[in-house]
Design an enzyme around this catalytic site. Structure first.
Site, PDB file in Angstrom:
ATOM      1  N   CYS A   5      57.084  50.839  37.364  1.00 37.37           N
ATOM      2  CA  CYS A   5      58.375  50.352  36.850  1.00 37.37           C
ATOM      3  C   CYS A   5      58.711  49.403  38.003  1.00 37.37           C
ATOM      4  CB  CYS A   5      59.502  51.567  36.820  1.00 37.37           C
ATOM      5  SG  CYS A   5      59.243  52.645  35.789  1.00 37.37           S
ATOM      6  N   GLY A  62      57.165  46.170  33.923  1.00 37.39           N
ATOM      7  CA  GLY A  62      57.767  47.458  32.775  1.00 37.39           C
ATOM      8  C   GLY A  62      58.522  46.397  31.830  1.00 37.39           C
ATOM      9  N   ASN A  73      60.539  54.304  40.973  1.00 34.94           N
ATOM     10  CA  ASN A  73      59.249  54.056  40.578  1.00 34.94           C
ATOM     11  C   ASN A  73      58.318  55.173  40.946  1.00 34.94           C
ATOM     12  OD1 ASN A  73      56.953  51.525  41.620  1.00 34.94           O
ATOM     13  ND2 ASN A  73      57.161  52.765  39.894  1.00 34.94           N
ATOM     14  N   GLY A  74      57.635  56.005  40.174  1.00 39.45           N
ATOM     15  CA  GLY A  74      56.844  56.917  40.660  1.00 39.45           C
ATOM     16  C   GLY A  74      56.452  57.921  39.614  1.00 39.45           C
ATOM     17  N   TYR A 112      45.578  45.142  39.538  1.00 37.60           N
ATOM     18  CA  TYR A 112      46.067  44.933  38.374  1.00 37.60           C
ATOM     19  C   TYR A 112      47.928  44.708  38.447  1.00 37.60           C
ATOM     20  CZ  TYR A 112      47.529  45.504  33.412  1.00 37.60           C
ATOM     21  OH  TYR A 112      48.291  45.550  32.240  1.00 37.60           O
ATOM     22  N   THR A 153      45.146  38.470  35.122  1.00 36.12           N
ATOM     23  CA  THR A 153      45.091  39.014  36.286  1.00 36.12           C
ATOM     24  C   THR A 153      44.089  38.961  36.914  1.00 36.12           C
ATOM     25  OG1 THR A 153      46.237  40.826  35.188  1.00 36.12           O
ATOM     26  CG2 THR A 153      45.502  41.482  37.406  1.00 36.12           C
ATOM     27  N   ASP A 162      36.959  40.660  34.496  1.00 35.51           N
ATOM     28  CA  ASP A 162      37.922  41.431  34.110  1.00 35.51           C
ATOM     29  C   ASP A 162      38.769  42.263  35.341  1.00 35.51           C
ATOM     30  OD1 ASP A 162      40.471  42.105  32.761  1.00 35.51           O
ATOM     31  OD2 ASP A 162      39.353  42.914  31.015  1.00 35.51           O
ATOM     32  N   ASP A 163      39.929  42.599  35.353  1.00 34.51           N
ATOM     33  CA  ASP A 163      40.255  43.286  36.594  1.00 34.51           C
ATOM     34  C   ASP A 163      39.641  45.009  36.279  1.00 34.51           C
ATOM     35  OD1 ASP A 163      42.536  45.136  34.879  1.00 34.51           O
ATOM     36  OD2 ASP A 163      42.970  42.983  34.518  1.00 34.51           O
TER      37      ASP A 163
END
Ligand code: SF4
Length: 491
Positions: free
Chosen positions: A2, A28, A100-101, A259, A305, A367-368
């Site tokens: 988030c 998010g 966030n977490g 990412y 990314t 790609d990431d």
């Protein structure tokens, strides 16, 4: 994952919170919310993108010089309106909180809160648990009169949160009549940056945010981070207090660099952009070492990314970099969308190949990461369908073998392709001639080589299975994976 932000300023903060959420939208896209206060709290939340939730009418109601905002990407809890952050409670003072977490011991804490503490939980969100723990401890810690004494009261409440929780959390909170608070878990797994802005009259505004992405446009000067185990309090009169309450190993999430974060972010005093360039450099070294006789004609990133790592990889190999896959910018990132059906549908829809860049060439796709393998497989099919002679696949992240229980909605082990198949089996599954993964030491080197940082070692539990909170055994993993599947299925 988030995005969170908190601002305390000399004038109304609503529009700056809105701008900040626009700059945190990539963290998010499920929902967003803002809470401000003046003499009372003002709230606006909704499902969807920030630009679709807020408008002139509801923004005008968000008055006050202190406020917090949140962009939601669900990792725990359902997908409904009631789960949208920030959360708030009336007791004590009026506390609004954004997080966030992910709390690894959510189940145990929820049982304690609803059982022994006789509180009601209205959601299955761990943020509500965090809010209850913080607010209850704050209410029990006295009723300080001065800012300094109130800071001690806050420290007591945050310390009790640290003592009871296991997992990751970066938090911003606004307390009515008191000011703005920010704190970060003792391992600093999720990010939390800090900035200041001086006005002509000498007063100072403060911002705390997941990333520094909005600092430039809002003219905040970066002031580093909220350190692991540290708490900040900006009082209504603008006094700033901070204290490191707990010292532990600093293990920030390495996937932020791979990412999640925007490349223009300084994260934990490391440039995300530069770290991605170094990931490409390290991949080039390994490619030359392992495949000295194979050189692609062209390097194409899976946008966007991977663009930065692909650029430096192409440079190091002396091969042309090409944006041979064009990404429709109006379609959200697939990894971040809940539900496999949507993901499957959208890859062909969002990536358009340029035949002139691909036909009859040996193409290296960068790609990431490879998570489930379906996206990589479809990208390879798109490139082969455009007439590539050979296809190599290179990924900036080592094999993702374990779920994340620290705030990133990784699939369960049964869905992670690297938990189920060997590298050669994955190569066959995605259908390429050569598959090269970044190696773990090379990724760590890329993130930590430069920058005035104090990272002890990054969290890489999704790669190496070492969960820093120490309480993730097989039984806990099963419990958390079941919880995640239930959340996804709306149970
Ligand atoms: Fe980040 Fe992986 Fe650790 Fe989760 S497990 S915090 S995604 S490094």
């Amino acid at each position: 994952m988030c995005g969170i932000v908190g601002i305390q300023a000399q004038s109304s903060v609503a529009s700056e919170l809105y701008d900040s959420l626009i700059h945190l939208q990539h963290r998010g896209q499920d929902a967003a919310g803002i809470i401000t206060y003046d003499f009372r709290m003002h709230k606006e939340k909704g499902l969807g993108l920030v630009r679709d939730i807020f408008n002139e009418n509801n923004m005008n109601l968000l008055s006050g010089n202190v406020g917090i905002g949140h962009t939601r990407y669900p990792t725990h809890g359902g997908f409904g309106h009631g789960e949208i952050q920030p959360f708030w409670t009336e007791v004590p003072y009026g506390v609004a909180l954004g997080h966030n977490g992910n709390l690894v011991n959510y189940k145990e804490l929820a049982e304690e809160i609803t059982g022994r503490e006789k509180r009601y939980l209205n959601t299955t969100s761990d943020t509500e648990v965090l809010l209850h723990m913080f607010a209850t401890a704050l209410g029990q810690n006295g009723s300080a009169k001065s800012d300094k004494a109130f800071f001690e009261q806050i420290c007591g409440a945050v310390k009790s949160v640290f003592d009871r929780t296991s997992g990751s959390f970066s938090v911003v909170a606004a307390i009515v009549g008191k000011g703005l608070i920010a704190f970060r878990d003792p391992h600093g797994i999720r990010p939390l940056s800090r900035g200041e802005r001086k006005s002509d009259n000498g007063s100072v505004d403060h911002i705390f945010s997941s990333e520094t992405t909005m600092f430039h446009s809002l003219e905040f000067e970066p002031k580093g981070n909220v350190e692991p185990g540290e708490v900040y309090y900006v009082s209504e009169s603008g006094k700033v207090f901070s204290k490191k309450l707990v010292s532990d190993e600093f293990t920030p999430c390495i996937f932020e660099y791979v990412y999640f974060s925007r490349p223009d972010t300084m994260m934990n005093d490391v440039s995300v952009y530069r770290s991605r360039l170094r990931m490409g450099q390290n991949l080039a070294k390994r490619w030359i070492e392992k495949h000295p006789d194979v050189l692609p004609d062209i390097v194409i990133p899976a946008p966007s990314t991977a663009n930065t790592a692909a650029l430096s990889l192409a440079y190091e190999l002396g091969v042309r970099y090409s944006e041979g896959l064009y990404k429709n910018p109006f379609i959200g990132r697939t990894f971040i969308m809940p539900g496999q059906a949507e993901r499957k549908k959208s890859i062909r829809h969002k990536l358009v190949p340029q035949e002139i860049e691909i036909r009859d060439k040996k193409v290296m796709i960068v790609d990431d990461s490879i998570v489930r393998g379906n996206t990589s497989r479809q990208i390879v099919r798109i490139v082969k369908g455009m007439g590539a002679k050979e296809v190599y696949f290179v990924t900036a992240c080592p094999p993702v073998k374990n779920p994340c229980f620290y705030g990133v909605d990784m699939p369960t082990r049964s869905e992670l392709i690297a938990a189920q198949k060997s590298v050669d089996e994955i190569r066959t599954y995605i259908g390429v001639d050569i598959l090269l993964y970044q190696e773990i030491p090379d990724l760590v080197e890329a993130v930590t080589r430069k920058g005035d940082h104090n990272i002890d070692r990054p969290c890489m539990a999704c790669l190496d299975g070492w969960y820093v909170s120490g309480n993730v055994d097989e039984e806990k993993m099963n419990e958390l994976e079941t919880m995640r599947l239930n959340d996804r299925n709306g149970e």
